[in-house]
Design a protein around this motif. Structure first.
Motif, mmCIF file in Angstrom:
data_model
loop_
_atom_site.group_PDB
_atom_site.id
_atom_site.type_symbol
_atom_site.label_atom_id
_atom_site.label_comp_id
_atom_site.label_asym_id
_atom_site.label_seq_id
_atom_site.Cartn_x
_atom_site.Cartn_y
_atom_site.Cartn_z
ATOM 1 N N THR A 1 8.225 14.897 -18.919
ATOM 2 C CA THR A 1 9.620 14.497 -18.708
ATOM 3 C C THR A 1 9.784 13.864 -17.332
ATOM 4 N N GLY A 2 9.047 14.377 -16.354
ATOM 5 C CA GLY A 2 9.083 13.767 -15.025
ATOM 6 C C GLY A 2 8.635 12.322 -15.065
ATOM 7 N N SER A 60 9.592 17.167 -24.643
ATOM 8 C CA SER A 60 10.951 17.699 -24.637
ATOM 9 C C SER A 60 11.899 16.822 -25.446
ATOM 10 N N ILE A 61 12.794 17.457 -26.188
ATOM 11 C CA ILE A 61 13.801 16.719 -26.944
ATOM 12 C C ILE A 61 14.917 16.216 -26.026
ATOM 13 N N LEU A 102 18.097 12.014 -22.740
ATOM 14 C CA LEU A 102 19.153 12.317 -21.775
ATOM 15 C C LEU A 102 18.687 12.055 -20.352
ATOM 16 N N PHE A 103 17.510 12.562 -20.021
ATOM 17 C CA PHE A 103 17.006 12.389 -18.658
ATOM 18 C C PHE A 103 16.630 10.934 -18.379
ATOM 19 N N LYS A 145 13.634 23.547 -15.395
ATOM 20 C CA LYS A 145 14.021 24.759 -16.123
ATOM 21 C C LYS A 145 14.369 24.456 -17.570
ATOM 22 N N SER A 146 15.013 23.318 -17.807
ATOM 23 C CA SER A 146 15.465 23.005 -19.166
ATOM 24 C C SER A 146 14.339 22.472 -20.058
ATOM 25 N N THR A 147 13.394 21.748 -19.472
ATOM 26 C CA THR A 147 12.353 21.128 -20.308
ATOM 27 C C THR A 147 11.126 22.010 -20.498
#
Length: 215
Positions: A62-63, A113-114, A118-119, A210-212
């Motif tokens: 995700t990063g 991550s789903i 968003l990110f 924390k979320s992913t």
């Protein structure tokens, strides 16, 4: 003599859309370099270790989604052609990280991550705004962001078992690349962000991690 190709605003929007799809659609991006994990053998990991490593690699993936969006947003609004070219080149290198992390996640029996769309959207917006303010701020944002990424990678390298050579090889190469991106941004004239601003960025990055980790 090679000349720079000039794109219309419509062309650039189409290129951004293509980049977004290649970033967000699973297994659609293609790396320029082979994965550092390619020559490493798989080792036996417990169920808990596998789940934890997958969570950490999901954070890193995700990063890289955020990095792609940030660079693309900055390239869209950069004023100087050389800055735009630098952003686009950095984004190309980050694609390697994106693919490496996704492949490792799937080897561990998990998925990205789903929350990535968003990110991506949030990071693209931040990058575009930074570019609109000034190229100096945009480059400074890159340097500060890469500093945060290096800290996360250091933490993950401490948490991942020494026996997981595949994951460690990926993260070690990523750290080398990210550190170089930060240095290059400052050398190109990037603004050195003050500590309070970096602290704020750190708090925001914790929301992502924390979320992913699980989602």
């Amino acid at each position: 003599m090679a000349t720079e190709r000039h794109y219309s605003p419509a062309d650039r929007l189409l290129l951004q859309a293509d980049s977004a799809l290649r970033t967000l659609v699973p297994q659609s991006a293609h790396p320029n370099r082979p994965s550092p994990a390619q020559g490493e053998s798989e080792t036996s990991l417990s169920k808990n270790e596998t789940a934890h490593i997958a969570g950490l690699m999901r954070i890193n993936h995700t990063g890289e989604v955020c990095a792609q969006a940030l660079y693309q947003g900055q390239a869209l609004t950069a004023r100087l052609p050389r800055i735009r070219a630098a952003m686009e080149h950095a984004a190309e290198e980050e694609i390697d990280h994106l693919v490496w992390c996704e492949k490792r996640i799937r080897e561990l029996g998990s998925r990205p991550s789903i929350l990535n769309p968003l990110f991506y959207g949030l990071s693209f917006g931040v990058g575009a705004v930074a570019g609109l303010i000034s190229d100096k701020v945009s480059l400074g944002f890159v340097a500060a962001t890469e500093d945060q990424v290096c800290k996360h990678l250091d933490e993950h390298l401490q948490e991942i078992p020494a026996t997981d050579h595949k994951s460690r090889a990926i993260l070690q190469q990523m750290r080398t690349d990210e550190e170089r991106h930060a240095s290059s941004a400052l050398e190109a004239g990037g603004l050195r962000f003050p500590a309070p601003l970096k602290f704020g960025m750190s708090l925001l990055s914790k929301v992502m991690t924390k979320s992913t980790y699980r989602i």
